[in-house]
Design a protein around this motif. Structure first.
Motif, mmCIF file in Angstrom:
data_model
loop_
_atom_site.group_PDB
_atom_site.id
_atom_site.type_symbol
_atom_site.label_atom_id
_atom_site.label_comp_id
_atom_site.label_asym_id
_atom_site.label_seq_id
_atom_site.Cartn_x
_atom_site.Cartn_y
_atom_site.Cartn_z
ATOM 1 N N PRO A 1 0.578 -1.057 -0.138
ATOM 2 C CA PRO A 1 -0.504 -0.086 -0.115
ATOM 3 C C PRO A 1 0.846 1.164 -0.025
ATOM 4 O O PRO A 1 -0.001 2.150 -0.348
ATOM 5 N N SER A 2 1.749 0.524 0.352
ATOM 6 C CA SER A 2 2.916 2.674 0.329
ATOM 7 C C SER A 2 4.430 1.948 0.385
ATOM 8 O O SER A 2 4.779 1.256 0.249
ATOM 9 N N THR A 3 5.350 2.841 -0.253
ATOM 10 C CA THR A 3 6.502 2.688 -0.717
ATOM 11 C C THR A 3 7.805 2.320 0.482
ATOM 12 O O THR A 3 8.541 1.609 0.295
ATOM 13 N N ALA A 4 7.113 3.096 1.888
ATOM 14 C CA ALA A 4 7.647 1.951 2.998
ATOM 15 C C ALA A 4 7.240 0.405 3.238
ATOM 16 O O ALA A 4 8.061 -0.329 3.679
ATOM 17 N N ALA A 5 6.232 0.390 2.924
ATOM 18 C CA ALA A 5 5.961 -0.656 2.966
ATOM 19 C C ALA A 5 6.650 -1.788 2.039
ATOM 20 O O ALA A 5 6.828 -2.802 1.987
ATOM 21 N N ALA A 6 6.522 -1.267 0.496
ATOM 22 C CA ALA A 6 7.098 -2.351 -0.733
ATOM 23 C C ALA A 6 8.617 -2.458 -0.112
ATOM 24 O O ALA A 6 9.170 -3.422 -0.578
ATOM 25 N N ARG A 7 9.255 -1.595 0.065
ATOM 26 C CA ARG A 7 11.190 -1.588 1.117
ATOM 27 C C ARG A 7 10.998 -2.476 2.183
ATOM 28 O O ARG A 7 11.360 -3.441 2.016
ATOM 29 N N ASP A 8 10.129 -2.834 3.326
ATOM 30 C CA ASP A 8 9.719 -3.506 3.850
ATOM 31 C C ASP A 8 10.179 -5.427 3.371
ATOM 32 O O ASP A 8 10.743 -5.327 3.582
ATOM 33 N N LEU A 9 8.902 -4.980 2.156
ATOM 34 C CA LEU A 9 9.056 -6.306 1.711
ATOM 35 C C LEU A 9 9.826 -7.021 1.157
ATOM 36 O O LEU A 9 10.358 -8.172 1.164
ATOM 37 N N THR A 10 10.567 -6.310 0.073
ATOM 38 C CA THR A 10 12.046 -6.546 -0.827
ATOM 39 C C THR A 10 12.567 -6.539 0.515
ATOM 40 O O THR A 10 13.153 -7.939 0.342
ATOM 41 N N GLY B 1 6.311 5.087 7.547
ATOM 42 C CA GLY B 1 5.589 4.261 7.165
ATOM 43 C C GLY B 1 4.367 4.690 6.153
ATOM 44 O O GLY B 1 4.995 5.422 5.398
ATOM 45 N N GLY B 2 3.262 4.044 6.577
ATOM 46 C CA GLY B 2 2.123 4.883 5.245
ATOM 47 C C GLY B 2 2.180 6.581 5.094
ATOM 48 O O GLY B 2 2.041 6.767 4.198
ATOM 49 N N PRO B 3 1.726 6.684 6.368
ATOM 50 C CA PRO B 3 2.034 8.629 6.044
ATOM 51 C C PRO B 3 3.186 8.966 5.455
ATOM 52 O O PRO B 3 3.100 10.210 5.299
ATOM 53 N N LEU B 4 4.640 8.956 5.272
ATOM 54 C CA LEU B 4 5.165 9.277 4.512
ATOM 55 C C LEU B 4 5.014 9.296 3.301
ATOM 56 O O LEU B 4 5.034 10.329 2.450
ATOM 57 N N ASP B 5 3.706 8.727 2.646
ATOM 58 C CA ASP B 5 3.240 8.634 1.338
ATOM 59 C C ASP B 5 2.237 9.952 1.243
ATOM 60 O O ASP B 5 1.987 10.591 0.020
ATOM 61 N N LEU B 6 1.829 9.854 2.127
ATOM 62 C CA LEU B 6 -0.158 10.646 1.897
ATOM 63 C C LEU B 6 0.201 11.970 2.939
ATOM 64 O O LEU B 6 -0.286 12.661 2.599
ATOM 65 N N GLN C 1 3.145 1.981 13.739
ATOM 66 C CA GLN C 1 3.100 0.459 12.521
ATOM 67 C C GLN C 1 2.253 0.408 11.184
ATOM 68 O O GLN C 1 1.684 -0.062 10.796
ATOM 69 N N GLU C 2 1.446 2.180 10.825
ATOM 70 C CA GLU C 2 0.674 2.113 10.091
ATOM 71 C C GLU C 2 1.561 1.989 8.449
ATOM 72 O O GLU C 2 2.156 2.436 7.795
ATOM 73 N N THR C 3 0.790 0.387 7.535
ATOM 74 C CA THR C 3 1.239 0.261 6.509
ATOM 75 C C THR C 3 0.652 1.040 4.802
ATOM 76 O O THR C 3 1.211 1.574 4.085
ATOM 77 N N PHE C 4 -0.350 2.250 5.133
ATOM 78 C CA PHE C 4 -0.853 3.232 4.639
ATOM 79 C C PHE C 4 -1.553 4.006 5.919
ATOM 80 O O PHE C 4 -0.741 5.183 5.947
ATOM 81 N N CYS C 5 -2.388 3.834 6.934
ATOM 82 C CA CYS C 5 -2.750 4.414 7.487
ATOM 83 C C CYS C 5 -4.429 5.448 6.368
ATOM 84 O O CYS C 5 -4.395 6.263 6.004
#
Length: 381
Positions: A156-165, A300-305, A277-281
């Motif tokens: 859902p966010s660039t931070a979450a994508a980075r964590d997954l990778t 996390g997610g707030p960085l994209d929003l 710990q929000e993957t999006f928010c």
């Protein structure tokens, strides 16, 4: 397209996974596709072929409440998953935040040779750290196993994508969340509600979300202590009673939904989210759509929003003083509150569920094409 949405949560549950799964099913139906939902049964549900409240089948799998957090249901082993996919003639399996039921959905999709898209939405590793103090590595191994088996993982966010990778999950792509800009709108502001919530004309600072340890709502205690602030807390969860003690004088409104929730959002002066710990928010987007200035952790997610200083304010995670300072800044400047509110609303106007739903359809189409290409190559070989 026939899409089976296997989700760990679905209405009447109120949480991000449930809401996103509902919006996905609704969008598929509106676009003329054939969705089906597989979800854990609630306490009162009988696992039938459909619960009868939606224009598409909703199959309920027997479940038990999570110990210590009864609002969360954990699906029990069931043969219903594979049988349902077969009867539905599913083209794509959509795994919404897979961890228990989603793992079974992934296994069934693999056995039936159905492409699967796994949507990462919950920081299970962070939850393990918060609730158990250990097990984060085990949680990530489980996440990696199920997501690696999927044709594509959507973050859902660039931070979450980075964590997954970084944790070894392959084939990760970005898929954000939508927001209902018609329901959540500045015009929903209710002056009578404001007088009820803050009869002394105080600045109304609100939090909306689950009341659980990982949300760190207690960080709002210094804000609550300001005599010129009325803190409003919307939501429920295992931390509710403790927070009532930690935030004396705050208005606890419990769970609210629909237009009532929209009126509350729009009637706030400031929205403050504290969970790191929000993957999006999603609630940040809903506050922005409501024209309310937002404060959230810079993680996390707030960085994209949030563009700091333009569409909201970002603060250091876990820092109650930083939250208090941000509230103080906004309390002193009605103009800054208005500017951030307008810019926040403008930022989300293109993020409707219709737009985001069409992006998801593109992901499905690409996965189907890739799977068909691999089959053709295999036959040619």
């Amino acid at each position: 397209m026939r899409v089976a949405i296997v989700t760990e949560s679905f209405p009447p549950d109120i949480n991000g996974v449930s809401h996103c799964a509902l919006q996905t099913a609704q969008h598929l139906a509106r676009r003329g596709h054939d969705p089906l939902v597989l979800a854990p049964a609630g306490a009162q549900d009988c696992p039938a072929d459909s619960d009868g409240t939606h224009p598409y089948p909703v199959v309920r799998v027997p479940s038990l409440p999570l110990p210590g957090y009864p609002q969360v249901r954990v699906a029990l082993p069931s043969r219903r998953v594979a049988a349902t996919l077969t009867a539905h003639r599913t083209d794509v399996v959509h795994l919404a935040s897979p961890f228990i039921l989603g793992v079974r959905g992934m296994a069934a999709a693999a056995r039936l040779h159905i492409p699967a898209v796994a949507v990462y939405q919950t920081d299970i590793g962070g939850y393990a750290r918060t609730y158990l103090g250990t097990g984060e590595g085990t949680a990530w191994r489980r996440i990696r196993a199920v997501h690696a088996a999927a044709d594509r993982t959507l973050a859902p966010s660039t931070a979450a994508a980075r964590d997954l990778t970084e944790h070894g999950v392959p084939r990760v792509a970005l898929w954000p969340r939508g927001v209902d800009t018609e329901r959540f709108r500045p015009a929903a502001r209710d002056l009578e509600l404001r007088r009820t919530l803050a009869p002394g004309g105080e600045l109304i600072v609100g939090y909306v979300g689950r009341l659980a340890p990982e949300k760190c709502v207690e960080l709002l205690a210094p804000v609550n202590a300001r005599p010129d602030v009325k803190l409003v807390v919307v939501g429920d969860g295992p931390s509710a009673s403790g927070l009532r003690s930690a935030l004396p004088g705050a208005q606890f409104l419990g769970r609210r939904t629909g237009e009532e929730l929209a009126r509350i959002f729009a009637s706030l002066d400031v929205f403050a989210h504290t969970g790191p710990q929000e993957t999006f928010c999603q609630t940040v987007q809903e506050a922005q759509a409501s024209g309310v200035p937002v404060i959230a952790p810079a993680v996390g997610g707030p960085l994209d929003l949030i563009a700091h200083g333009r569409t909201g304010l970002l603060v250091s995670p876990g820092d109650s003083t930083a939250v208090l300072d941000a509230v103080a800044l906004l309390a002193e400047s009605p103009r800054l509150r208005a500017d951030l509110g307008r810019a926040g609303r403008a930022a989300v106007e293109g993020r409707t569920w219709q737009v985001v739903g069409d992006l998801l359809l593109d992901h499905y189409a690409e996965v189907l094409a890739e799977r068909a290409g691999r089959v053709t190559e295999g036959r040619a070989a």
